[in-house]
Write a protein that holds these residues in place. Sequence first.
Motif, PDB file in Angstrom:
ATOM      1  N   TYR A 250       0.854  -1.187   0.000  1.00  0.00           N
ATOM      2  CA  TYR A 250       0.000   0.000   0.000  1.00  0.00           C
ATOM      3  C   TYR A 250       0.893   1.240   0.000  1.00  0.00           C
ATOM      4  CZ  TYR A 250      -3.950  -3.075   0.934  1.00  0.00           C
ATOM      5  OH  TYR A 250      -4.917  -4.047   0.825  1.00  0.00           O
ATOM      6  N   PRO A 251       0.336   2.398  -0.328  1.00  0.00           N
ATOM      7  CA  PRO A 251       1.162   3.603  -0.437  1.00  0.00           C
ATOM      8  C   PRO A 251       1.995   3.923   0.804  1.00  0.00           C
ATOM      9  CG  PRO A 251      -1.011   4.018  -1.368  1.00  0.00           C
ATOM     10  CD  PRO A 251      -1.069   2.663  -0.731  1.00  0.00           C
ATOM     11  N   GLU A 252       1.437   3.705   1.991  1.00  0.00           N
ATOM     12  CA  GLU A 252       2.124   4.096   3.222  1.00  0.00           C
ATOM     13  C   GLU A 252       2.689   2.931   4.029  1.00  0.00           C
ATOM     14  OE1 GLU A 252       2.724   7.209   3.796  1.00  0.00           O
ATOM     15  OE2 GLU A 252       1.525   7.860   2.070  1.00  0.00           O
ATOM     16  N   HIS A 253       2.430   1.709   3.606  1.00  0.00           N
ATOM     17  CA  HIS A 253       2.934   0.575   4.386  1.00  0.00           C
ATOM     18  C   HIS A 253       2.962  -0.686   3.537  1.00  0.00           C
ATOM     19  CE1 HIS A 253      -1.098  -1.227   4.869  1.00  0.00           C
ATOM     20  NE2 HIS A 253      -1.516   0.035   4.920  1.00  0.00           N
ATOM     21  N   TRP A 254       3.712  -1.667   3.994  1.00  0.00           N
ATOM     22  CA  TRP A 254       3.751  -2.975   3.346  1.00  0.00           C
ATOM     23  C   TRP A 254       4.014  -4.033   4.403  1.00  0.00           C
ATOM     24  CZ3 TRP A 254       8.034  -6.284   3.406  1.00  0.00           C
ATOM     25  CH2 TRP A 254       9.219  -5.728   3.877  1.00  0.00           C
ATOM     26  N   SER A 255       3.680  -5.255   4.086  1.00  0.00           N
ATOM     27  CA  SER A 255       3.982  -6.359   4.992  1.00  0.00           C
ATOM     28  C   SER A 255       4.193  -7.612   4.155  1.00  0.00           C
ATOM     29  CB  SER A 255       2.851  -6.576   6.000  1.00  0.00           C
ATOM     30  OG  SER A 255       1.671  -7.011   5.341  1.00  0.00           O
ATOM     31  N   GLY A 256       4.814  -8.593   4.756  1.00  0.00           N
ATOM     32  CA  GLY A 256       5.041  -9.838   4.042  1.00  0.00           C
ATOM     33  C   GLY A 256       5.809 -10.822   4.904  1.00  0.00           C
ATOM     34  N   GLY A 257       5.598 -12.080   4.672  1.00  0.00           N
ATOM     35  CA  GLY A 257       6.302 -13.086   5.441  1.00  0.00           C
ATOM     36  C   GLY A 257       6.117 -14.466   4.853  1.00  0.00           C
ATOM     37  N   ALA A 258       6.970 -15.382   5.302  1.00  0.00           N
ATOM     38  CA  ALA A 258       6.965 -16.733   4.752  1.00  0.00           C
ATOM     39  C   ALA A 258       6.431 -17.743   5.766  1.00  0.00           C
ATOM     40  CB  ALA A 258       8.379 -17.121   4.331  1.00  0.00           C
ATOM     41  N   ASP A 259       5.761 -18.763   5.270  1.00  0.00           N
ATOM     42  CA  ASP A 259       5.473 -19.975   6.036  1.00  0.00           C
ATOM     43  C   ASP A 259       5.595 -21.139   5.071  1.00  0.00           C
ATOM     44  OD1 ASP A 259       3.135 -19.751   4.582  1.00  0.00           O
ATOM     45  OD2 ASP A 259       1.935 -19.105   6.277  1.00  0.00           O
ATOM     46  N   TRP A 260       5.607 -22.353   5.604  1.00  0.00           N
ATOM     47  CA  TRP A 260       5.848 -23.494   4.727  1.00  0.00           C
ATOM     48  C   TRP A 260       5.065 -24.716   5.181  1.00  0.00           C
ATOM     49  CZ3 TRP A 260       9.486 -20.871   7.580  1.00  0.00           C
ATOM     50  CH2 TRP A 260       9.956 -21.496   8.742  1.00  0.00           C
ATOM     51  N   LEU A 261       4.903 -25.615   4.232  1.00  0.00           N
ATOM     52  CA  LEU A 261       4.164 -26.855   4.458  1.00  0.00           C
ATOM     53  C   LEU A 261       5.144 -28.009   4.651  1.00  0.00           C
ATOM     54  CD1 LEU A 261       1.387 -28.371   4.402  1.00  0.00           C
ATOM     55  CD2 LEU A 261       1.785 -28.677   1.933  1.00  0.00           C
ATOM     56  N   LEU A 262       4.964 -28.741   5.751  1.00  0.00           N
ATOM     57  CA  LEU A 262       5.802 -29.909   6.030  1.00  0.00           C
ATOM     58  C   LEU A 262       5.191 -31.159   5.415  1.00  0.00           C
ATOM     59  CD1 LEU A 262       6.605 -29.208   9.796  1.00  0.00           C
ATOM     60  CD2 LEU A 262       8.068 -28.740   7.818  1.00  0.00           C
ATOM     61  N   LYS A 263       5.971 -32.223   5.345  1.00  0.00           N
ATOM     62  CA  LYS A 263       5.480 -33.470   4.763  1.00  0.00           C
ATOM     63  C   LYS A 263       4.342 -34.075   5.572  1.00  0.00           C
ATOM     64  CE  LYS A 263       9.835 -34.519   2.458  1.00  0.00           C
ATOM     65  NZ  LYS A 263      11.021 -35.416   2.359  1.00  0.00           N
ATOM     66  N   GLU A 278      16.178  -9.326   5.815  1.00  0.00           N
ATOM     67  CA  GLU A 278      16.847  -8.794   4.619  1.00  0.00           C
ATOM     68  C   GLU A 278      16.269  -9.434   3.351  1.00  0.00           C
ATOM     69  OE1 GLU A 278      21.308  -8.489   2.666  1.00  0.00           O
ATOM     70  OE2 GLU A 278      21.115  -8.890   4.814  1.00  0.00           O
ATOM     71  N   ILE A 279      16.044 -10.749   3.400  1.00  0.00           N
ATOM     72  CA  ILE A 279      15.441 -11.451   2.255  1.00  0.00           C
ATOM     73  C   ILE A 279      14.021 -10.955   2.021  1.00  0.00           C
ATOM     74  CG2 ILE A 279      14.697 -13.694   1.362  1.00  0.00           C
ATOM     75  CD1 ILE A 279      17.693 -13.450   1.405  1.00  0.00           C
ATOM     76  N   GLU A 280      13.256 -10.797   3.093  1.00  0.00           N
ATOM     77  CA  GLU A 280      11.878 -10.315   2.980  1.00  0.00           C
ATOM     78  C   GLU A 280      11.842  -8.922   2.348  1.00  0.00           C
ATOM     79  OE1 GLU A 280      10.271 -10.523   6.890  1.00  0.00           O
ATOM     80  OE2 GLU A 280       9.900 -12.690   6.823  1.00  0.00           O
ATOM     81  N   SER A 281      12.793  -8.079   2.753  1.00  0.00           N
ATOM     82  CA  SER A 281      12.856  -6.726   2.205  1.00  0.00           C
ATOM     83  C   SER A 281      13.186  -6.754   0.718  1.00  0.00           C
ATOM     84  CB  SER A 281      13.902  -5.910   2.969  1.00  0.00           C
ATOM     85  OG  SER A 281      13.961  -4.601   2.463  1.00  0.00           O
ATOM     86  N   GLN A 282      14.079  -7.651   0.311  1.00  0.00           N
ATOM     87  CA  GLN A 282      14.438  -7.777  -1.106  1.00  0.00           C
ATOM     88  C   GLN A 282      13.246  -8.260  -1.932  1.00  0.00           C
ATOM     89  OE1 GLN A 282      18.308  -9.667  -2.101  1.00  0.00           O
ATOM     90  NE2 GLN A 282      18.765  -9.542   0.084  1.00  0.00           N
ATOM     91  N   ILE A 283      12.497  -9.216  -1.370  1.00  0.00           N
ATOM     92  CA  ILE A 283      11.312  -9.711  -2.075  1.00  0.00           C
ATOM     93  C   ILE A 283      10.286  -8.591  -2.226  1.00  0.00           C
ATOM     94  CG2 ILE A 283       9.319 -11.268  -1.903  1.00  0.00           C
ATOM     95  CD1 ILE A 283      11.200 -13.328  -0.620  1.00  0.00           C
TER      96      ILE A 283
END
Length: 364
Positions: A250-263, A278-283
Amino acid sequence: MSTQTIEQETIQVIRKNFNKDHYIIRFIKNLFTRSKQPKWMNADDPLSEQYRQQLKLLNHGNIVWAAVVQANNLLFKDGPMDHPVHIVYSSTQDFDNNPEYLSEVASKIYSLKNAVPDDIQLSKLAEMVTNEQERGLDWELPSSLTNASIRSTTFVFAREHSPNRILSSNKIPILIHPSTHACMMVPSRFWTQKLTDSWSNPEQKQEQEQEQEQEQEQEQEQEIYQKIGELLWSIMPEEATVIYFTGDIYPEHWSGGADWLLKNGKIESFLFGESPYEIESQIYELMKKLRSLDMFAEKWTNYKITLTETGKIDFEFAYIPEEDHWPGLLMKGVSELKEDELDLHNIPFEEWEMRIKHKEQNKD
């Protein structure tokens, strides 16, 4: 890896055409290629140097792109006389694949017309572009205008060297030589057929430029997808079968994060304070760049990236208006939720009702 642009391919073919004849044959041909000095030109006009140096340019000149700053209006229609054109160019081949940058610099110079800049060097340029009788031959442009090695000059546009006798483009292949400040347009007999056709048919040229822009965008898109895939792969746990990265912009903010599925079917995510910020910021920066591409007419606000253990990557996009956004709720707006989903996202019942009501009102 970038591909060769149409402009780069064009200028290289023009150079090849220009140099393919034996120099003696080229010299003889060029005797008949020379243009005549226009009748309006006085003997002491600095532009007369162009005619004294024509054979040197035609026999030994270097070919580079130039961009038009301004030109005599008579050149935009057929007529009996040749007239001056103010251009910018670089003596290097640095802009073979990007003459658009020269066009940007040319536009900056033209914007100085009738202006009075405080900068002394820009003031000199402003005076030249305002007084169209000022020749201003072969000036090195100041660093306040560009950090590249670009020069400003004026030459006489020879109608007989144009495929349709008029100035039909703001990008021109020119001949230069280090021993003289004179230059001239490359005669069209050396041009590619595609350049000749686009010069004579502006609509075709526009189509070619649009096709090139689309190709460049598609290339950018694929590069972004690949980089994001590499970044996600670098943080994917060994025991994961799929990793997800979900976020919003969004214009004034952003968010993001990872999760994963196990077997075993469980979903896990990074513990608090252990996220690869740092990786999240690059993405995020890459997704922001992706979102800016013209191919996305509707500027999505939410996205979900899925990368499998086999390397297959998938992107999903959603447009969630900021007024229907809720922190931590991604790929859905508050008004899209069912009542039994509210507690999962800590959304008050009254807020949910208000969002639904607002959405219904906007439909009307």
